[in-house]
Each structure stands twice: as C-alpha cells, then as structure tokens.
Design a protein around this motif. Structure first.
Motif: not given
Length: 170
Positions: A126-129, A140-144, A149-154
């Motif tokens: 969670x801290x990383x996200x 979100x898509x870049x973090x994913x 992980x999928x963007x929706x999950x992020x």
C-alpha cells in the motif's frame, strides 16, 4: 507545442544509453528528489532511503543498456528503486523495530506528522502504491506495470489505502 524539457531528457537518456556518464549524472540530478521522497516514505528511515536510492542508481547505471524504451526511463528507474526497497524490507531482521518517525531538517508540523503516521500504518504494498502515485505522479496503469498488477487492482488498493489513512486522520 514543442516540449523542450521532454526532448532534452530524451537526448540525455540516449547519451546515457550509449555510456555517457555525464548524461546519466544529469538525469539522476533531475529526479533525485523524487526518488528520495519515494524511498523515504517507503523505507521510513532517512539512512535506509539514501542507501536504497544509491543502490538503485548504481544498478540503473550498470543496466542502462537494458532499457528498452527511452520514454520509460523514469518508470524503469522507479521500478529499480521499488525493488531495492523491497529487498531492504526482506533483508531487515524481524526483531528490528522500524520507527515511524522521520527526522526532518525542517520544522515538523502536526498535520504532516499525522499524515506520516497514517502512511506508516499501511502495509508495504500500500505504501508503494500511494508513494508511486503521490510522490512519483504515476497513473494506475504505470504503477500496475511496475508492480506487475492490473491497473484496476492498483486503483482499488490505492483507494483502500487512502481510505485507511483518512480514517486514521479523522
């Protein structure tokens, strides 16, 4: 509209990719603050953050040849930093208590302290996200892509993490 800043950075990335040490140093100078903020809020301790950034930069320099897309330099180096932070968490002795306080050279305001305390209550992922999103400015898509992980999950994990922080801050 011509984006001089972006083209200038791409030129530096191209030069660094070919082994130009000065170009890599300039790239590092441009993003050091972002990298350090990410590491500091992820690792909690200034020394651990500095170590993680140093190790990430060394790894990035040694592996710049493996960078496939020049436009992805920032996400690539943040991914390396994220991996360094994870490695430091894994290598930390279980008995070692991580202090939630960050020594700051500047005056610490109560609200900022409360936000840090709330941030440290989040788990590592969670801290990383939140850090990638807030301090790195990534979508979100870049973090994913960085966290595999999928963007929706992020997005859902980020929403839950921010909700946890909001509840603590109320």
């Amino acid at each position: 509209m011509y984006d001089y800043e972006h083209s200038s950075e791409l030129a530096l990335i191209r030069r660094a990719h070919k082994g130009d040490v000065k170009a890599f140093s300039e790239l590092y100078a441009r993003i050091y603050v972002e990298l350090y903020k990410f590491a500091l809020y992820t690792m909690k301790h200034p020394q651990d953050a500095e170590d993680a950034v140093s190790e990430a930069v060394i790894a990035a320099y040694e592996n710049i040849g493996s960078l496939k897309k020049e436009e992805s330099f920032r996400s690539w180096i943040f991914q390396i930093l994220s991996n360094q932070c994870r490695k430091k968490f894994r290598d930390a002795r279980p008995s070692e208590e991580l202090e939630p306080n960050i020594e700051a050279a500047e005056e610490d305001y109560a609200a900022a302290h409360d936000v840090r305390e709330a941030f440290f209550l989040l788990n590592e992922e969670e801290r990383m996200i939140v850090a990638f999103s807030v301090f790195g400015g990534y979508q979100s898509d870049e973090i994913g892509g960085m966290l595999e992980q999928k963007a929706a999950t992020v997005r859902s994990k980020k929403t839950r993490a921010l909700e946890k922080m909001r509840r603590v801050l109320e």
